[in-house]
Design a protein around this motif. Structure first.
Motif, PDB file in Angstrom:
ATOM      1  N   ASN A 167       0.810  -1.223   0.000  1.00 59.27           N
ATOM      2  CA  ASN A 167       0.000   0.000   0.000  1.00 59.27           C
ATOM      3  C   ASN A 167       0.844   1.275   0.000  1.00 59.27           C
ATOM      4  O   ASN A 167       0.533   2.250   0.689  1.00 59.27           O
ATOM      5  CB  ASN A 167      -0.988   0.022   1.162  1.00 59.27           C
ATOM      6  CG  ASN A 167      -2.094  -1.006   1.005  1.00 59.27           C
ATOM      7  OD1 ASN A 167      -2.324  -1.800   1.914  1.00 59.27           O
ATOM      8  ND2 ASN A 167      -2.774  -1.021  -0.134  1.00 59.27           N
ATOM      9  N   TYR A 168       1.912   1.272  -0.795  1.00 60.04           N
ATOM     10  CA  TYR A 168       2.658   2.515  -1.018  1.00 60.04           C
ATOM     11  C   TYR A 168       1.741   3.566  -1.643  1.00 60.04           C
ATOM     12  O   TYR A 168       1.943   4.771  -1.464  1.00 60.04           O
ATOM     13  CB  TYR A 168       3.857   2.234  -1.917  1.00 60.04           C
ATOM     14  CG  TYR A 168       4.743   3.420  -2.196  1.00 60.04           C
ATOM     15  CD1 TYR A 168       4.990   4.398  -1.230  1.00 60.04           C
ATOM     16  CD2 TYR A 168       5.365   3.558  -3.436  1.00 60.04           C
ATOM     17  CE1 TYR A 168       5.810   5.475  -1.494  1.00 60.04           C
ATOM     18  CE2 TYR A 168       6.191   4.625  -3.710  1.00 60.04           C
ATOM     19  CZ  TYR A 168       6.410   5.586  -2.744  1.00 60.04           C
ATOM     20  OH  TYR A 168       7.228   6.653  -3.008  1.00 60.04           O
ATOM     21  N   ASN A 169       0.701   3.132  -2.357  1.00 63.80           N
ATOM     22  CA  ASN A 169      -0.271   4.073  -2.913  1.00 63.80           C
ATOM     23  C   ASN A 169      -0.996   4.846  -1.820  1.00 63.80           C
ATOM     24  O   ASN A 169      -1.526   5.933  -2.051  1.00 63.80           O
ATOM     25  CB  ASN A 169      -1.288   3.334  -3.786  1.00 63.80           C
ATOM     26  CG  ASN A 169      -1.982   2.210  -3.051  1.00 63.80           C
ATOM     27  OD1 ASN A 169      -1.325   1.418  -2.375  1.00 63.80           O
ATOM     28  ND2 ASN A 169      -3.281   2.107  -3.196  1.00 63.80           N
ATOM     29  N   ASP A 170      -1.029   4.302  -0.599  1.00 64.56           N
ATOM     30  CA  ASP A 170      -1.591   5.009   0.556  1.00 64.56           C
ATOM     31  C   ASP A 170      -0.497   5.465   1.521  1.00 64.56           C
ATOM     32  O   ASP A 170      -0.756   5.673   2.709  1.00 64.56           O
ATOM     33  CB  ASP A 170      -2.582   4.112   1.299  1.00 64.56           C
ATOM     34  CG  ASP A 170      -3.877   3.927   0.533  1.00 64.56           C
ATOM     35  OD1 ASP A 170      -4.444   4.943   0.092  1.00 64.56           O
ATOM     36  OD2 ASP A 170      -4.306   2.772   0.358  1.00 64.56           O
ATOM     37  N   ASN A 171       0.735   5.577   1.015  1.00 62.94           N
ATOM     38  CA  ASN A 171       1.899   6.005   1.805  1.00 62.94           C
ATOM     39  C   ASN A 171       2.319   4.961   2.838  1.00 62.94           C
ATOM     40  O   ASN A 171       2.907   5.294   3.867  1.00 62.94           O
ATOM     41  CB  ASN A 171       1.655   7.356   2.487  1.00 62.94           C
ATOM     42  CG  ASN A 171       2.961   8.075   2.795  1.00 62.94           C
ATOM     43  OD1 ASN A 171       3.938   7.954   2.032  1.00 62.94           O
ATOM     44  ND2 ASN A 171       3.010   8.807   3.886  1.00 62.94           N
ATOM     45  N   GLY A 172       2.033   3.699   2.569  1.00 66.03           N
ATOM     46  CA  GLY A 172       2.594   2.640   3.403  1.00 66.03           C
ATOM     47  C   GLY A 172       4.070   2.463   3.086  1.00 66.03           C
ATOM     48  O   GLY A 172       4.437   2.198   1.935  1.00 66.03           O
ATOM     49  N   ARG A 173       4.937   2.607   4.095  1.00 60.36           N
ATOM     50  CA  ARG A 173       6.376   2.604   3.830  1.00 60.36           C
ATOM     51  C   ARG A 173       7.155   2.279   5.098  1.00 60.36           C
ATOM     52  O   ARG A 173       6.611   2.266   6.194  1.00 60.36           O
ATOM     53  CB  ARG A 173       6.831   3.976   3.330  1.00 60.36           C
ATOM     54  CG  ARG A 173       6.522   5.113   4.295  1.00 60.36           C
ATOM     55  CD  ARG A 173       7.091   6.441   3.845  1.00 60.36           C
ATOM     56  NE  ARG A 173       8.540   6.462   3.926  1.00 60.36           N
ATOM     57  CZ  ARG A 173       9.231   6.797   5.014  1.00 60.36           C
ATOM     58  NH1 ARG A 173       8.601   7.142   6.144  1.00 60.36           N
ATOM     59  NH2 ARG A 173      10.542   6.784   4.998  1.00 60.36           N
ATOM     60  N   LEU A 174       8.424   2.002   4.917  1.00 63.41           N
ATOM     61  CA  LEU A 174       9.399   1.824   5.979  1.00 63.41           C
ATOM     62  C   LEU A 174       9.141   0.541   6.765  1.00 63.41           C
ATOM     63  O   LEU A 174       8.427   0.533   7.768  1.00 63.41           O
ATOM     64  CB  LEU A 174       9.398   3.028   6.927  1.00 63.41           C
ATOM     65  CG  LEU A 174      10.741   3.290   7.655  1.00 63.41           C
ATOM     66  CD1 LEU A 174      11.819   3.657   6.661  1.00 63.41           C
ATOM     67  CD2 LEU A 174      10.571   4.378   8.693  1.00 63.41           C
ATOM     68  N   ALA A 175       9.769  -0.532   6.280  1.00 70.54           N
ATOM     69  CA  ALA A 175       9.573  -1.827   6.924  1.00 70.54           C
ATOM     70  C   ALA A 175      10.863  -2.633   6.875  1.00 70.54           C
ATOM     71  O   ALA A 175      11.643  -2.535   5.931  1.00 70.54           O
ATOM     72  CB  ALA A 175       8.448  -2.600   6.248  1.00 70.54           C
ATOM     73  N   SER A 176      11.062  -3.438   7.908  1.00 69.69           N
ATOM     74  CA  SER A 176      12.182  -4.369   7.981  1.00 69.69           C
ATOM     75  C   SER A 176      11.616  -5.767   8.151  1.00 69.69           C
ATOM     76  O   SER A 176      10.873  -6.034   9.099  1.00 69.69           O
ATOM     77  CB  SER A 176      13.085  -4.011   9.166  1.00 69.69           C
ATOM     78  OG  SER A 176      14.073  -5.006   9.364  1.00 69.69           O
ATOM     79  N   CYS A 177      11.970  -6.650   7.236  1.00 64.36           N
ATOM     80  CA  CYS A 177      11.471  -8.027   7.249  1.00 64.36           C
ATOM     81  C   CYS A 177      12.676  -8.958   7.262  1.00 64.36           C
ATOM     82  O   CYS A 177      13.327  -9.160   6.235  1.00 64.36           O
ATOM     83  CB  CYS A 177      10.591  -8.260   6.021  1.00 64.36           C
ATOM     84  SG  CYS A 177       9.911  -9.918   5.890  1.00 64.36           S
ATOM     85  N   THR A 178      12.998  -9.507   8.426  1.00 63.37           N
ATOM     86  CA  THR A 178      14.247 -10.269   8.568  1.00 63.37           C
ATOM     87  C   THR A 178      14.025 -11.554   9.358  1.00 63.37           C
ATOM     88  O   THR A 178      13.239 -11.602  10.307  1.00 63.37           O
ATOM     89  CB  THR A 178      15.313  -9.432   9.304  1.00 63.37           C
ATOM     90  OG1 THR A 178      14.855  -9.123  10.622  1.00 63.37           O
ATOM     91  CG2 THR A 178      15.600  -8.137   8.567  1.00 63.37           C
ATOM     92  N   GLY A 179      14.743 -12.593   8.950  1.00 61.52           N
ATOM     93  CA  GLY A 179      14.817 -13.814   9.735  1.00 61.52           C
ATOM     94  C   GLY A 179      13.545 -14.622   9.830  1.00 61.52           C
ATOM     95  O   GLY A 179      13.395 -15.446  10.743  1.00 61.52           O
ATOM     96  N   ASN A 180      12.612 -14.421   8.902  1.00 61.57           N
ATOM     97  CA  ASN A 180      11.346 -15.153   8.935  1.00 61.57           C
ATOM     98  C   ASN A 180      11.418 -16.436   8.103  1.00 61.57           C
ATOM     99  O   ASN A 180      12.185 -16.526   7.137  1.00 61.57           O
ATOM    100  CB  ASN A 180      10.219 -14.268   8.394  1.00 61.57           C
ATOM    101  CG  ASN A 180      10.072 -12.986   9.168  1.00 61.57           C
ATOM    102  OD1 ASN A 180       9.539 -12.974  10.263  1.00 61.57           O
ATOM    103  ND2 ASN A 180      10.568 -11.874   8.606  1.00 61.57           N
ATOM    104  N   ILE A 181      10.609 -17.417   8.471  1.00 61.33           N
ATOM    105  CA  ILE A 181      10.398 -18.609   7.654  1.00 61.33           C
ATOM    106  C   ILE A 181       8.975 -18.559   7.126  1.00 61.33           C
ATOM    107  O   ILE A 181       8.018 -18.435   7.893  1.00 61.33           O
ATOM    108  CB  ILE A 181      10.619 -19.897   8.457  1.00 61.33           C
ATOM    109  CG1 ILE A 181      12.096 -20.029   8.860  1.00 61.33           C
ATOM    110  CG2 ILE A 181      10.166 -21.116   7.663  1.00 61.33           C
ATOM    111  CD1 ILE A 181      12.381 -21.225   9.744  1.00 61.33           C
TER     112      ILE A 181
END
Length: 441
Positions: free
Chosen positions: A303-317
């Motif tokens: 949802n960058y179209n709604d200004n969704g931004r800034l995320a860290s996605c690490t170490g997940n299975i």
């Protein structure tokens, strides 16, 4: 037969031993009878008021007690024999109404709502409003058309409770203050497991940890508003950690319009849509060390179209993604998706009948880094957007094993613009693709 004073005192001896300051004679002198054929609202309310004016403690014996709404004053502890003291609702609305008070504890009680409904906005069988230092512990809460427990503009601690068969949510928090929800079991609820909401974005700071949540439906329908194990809406600074969540109709964990939220160490089984979803106008989502096994899609930060931004996605299975969603036909199978100002690194994605990792969609791509991930047994390993208006992406150091169709593609919306964008030189100036290892296919 009504219980004698002697029998009341005898049945209360174990409680008095566990709570040395409990006044066992409060209920002995009150005329309270554990008889489900007798409504005892007035007797219970008198006992509660008497306890509040003395040492503040009321311990109830084993048995089943029928009552209508009870209003709790400040500075009172009401305890029962866990699993053996049951209050059966004979009215509508809340069974315990906790409003504009402080320092209230409910412990060891079973509340049976008898299917009662009510008119209170987001009311609960236990309803807390504009109150502070409220503790609900080791209680069973069930069989209500309301939320199991609701807390509006209040500080509450909810621990080691069982909440089930609520038509709305198991636990609903709105504009909370210093809320702590831990080690509860929430299941078989109509629209949500645990909800932490605010009317407007503000620092909330709720901690939701160590809970077991399962079988959450979407009775009132919608496209993600209902059917989630844990739902955080407009509440900033929330921590969701170490929960075990399964069989939710939509998401195990769903963030909507949140800031600085941590989703850490959760285990999510069999989600009907996206298992972990950070959507709409979010900022600052940390999604780390979670397990997703079984979902229509794995982890989404979009949802960058709604200004969704800034995320860290690490170490997940993320593994064992389904071919489609039964509740949202627009969902395509993928492992992880990110659109703006995001890092996707050190994750393991396995067995996806679609794309392992998605970077952007159409023009909605800006500054996404995909690095050091292991992606295996997928149709396409990594897809990155090169549609008109798309921003930059860096794809480096990933291992892609067993991609049945393509390892890395550049896409314009659904259409593949390149099946090997790393070899297409300067055709895509927004991309940096290097040092990826491709195994098999």
């Amino acid at each position: 037969m009504p219980l004698s004073r002697r029998r009341f005192l005898t049945s209360g001896s174990a409680i008095g031993a566990a709570l040395p300051f409990a006044t066992a004679s409060v209920y002995a002198q009150s005329g309270l009878v554990p008889d489900p054929s007798i409504e005892q609202t007035l007797v219970l309310q008198s006992a509660i008021d008497a306890a509040a004016s003395s040492d503040g403690r009321l311990s109830l014996p084993s048995g089943r007690f029928v009552t209508r709404t009870l209003h709790l004053p400040s500075n009172v502890v009401i305890s029962g024999v866990p699993g053996a003291t049951t209050l059966i609702h004979a009215g509508q609305g809340a069974l315990f109404d906790i409003r504009q008070v402080r320092h209230v504890t409910l412990s060891g009680l079973t509340l049976d709502g008898s299917g009662a409904d009510g008119d209170e906005w987001h009311g609960g069988l236990i309803h807390v409003s504009q109150s502070s230092d409220i503790v609900i512990e080791a209680c069973n809460i069930t069989n209500t058309q309301l939320n199991g427990l609701s807390a509006l503009s209040s500080s509450v601690r909810i621990t080691n409770c069982d909440v089930w068969e609520s038509a709305l949510s198991g636990i609903f928090i709105y504009d909370g203050e210093a809320v702590f929800i831990s080690n509860n079991r929430v299941h078989d609820c109509g629209n949500g497991g645990i909800r932490v909401w605010r009317g407007e974005n503000a620092i909330d700071g709720a901690i939701v940890t160590g809970n077991r949540i399962w079988n959450i439906d979407w009775t009132n329908g919608g496209n993600g508003q209902n059917g989630n194990g844990i739902n955080v809406f407009r509440a900033d600074g929330v921590i969701v950690s170490d929960n075990a969540i399964s069989d939710c109709t939509f998401s195990a964990i769903r963030l909507n319009t949140t800031n600085n939220t941590q989703i850490v160490g959760n285990t999510c089984f069999n989600s009907g849509e996206v298992a972990i979803f950070s959507e709409f106008e979010f900022s600052g989502s940390v999604i780390a060390n979670n397990i997703v096994d079984g979902a229509a899609a794995g982890i989404s930060m979009t949802n960058y179209n709604d200004n969704g931004r800034l995320a860290s996605c690490t170490g997940n299975i993320v593994r064992n993604i389904a071919t489609h969603s039964e509740v949202n036909p627009d969902t395509s199978p993928y492992g992880i998706a990110a659109e703006a100002d995001a890092i996707v690194t050190g994750n393991l994605v396995d067995n996806v009948p679609g794309v392992g990792i998605l970077a952007g969609w159409g023009p909605y791509l800006r500054d996404v880094t995909i690095s050091s991930n292991l992606v295996r047994d997928v149709h396409i390993g990594i897809t990155v957007s090169v549609a008109d208006g798309a921003g930059s992406a860096v794809i480096t150091g990933n291992v892609i094993s067993g991609a049945r169709d393509h390892a890395i593609t550049a896409n314009r919306w659904w259409d593949i613009a390149s099946r090997d964008p790393a070899s297409d030189g300067g055709q895509f100036s927004n991309l940096t693709i290097r040092d990826n290892t491709i195994i098999g296919g």
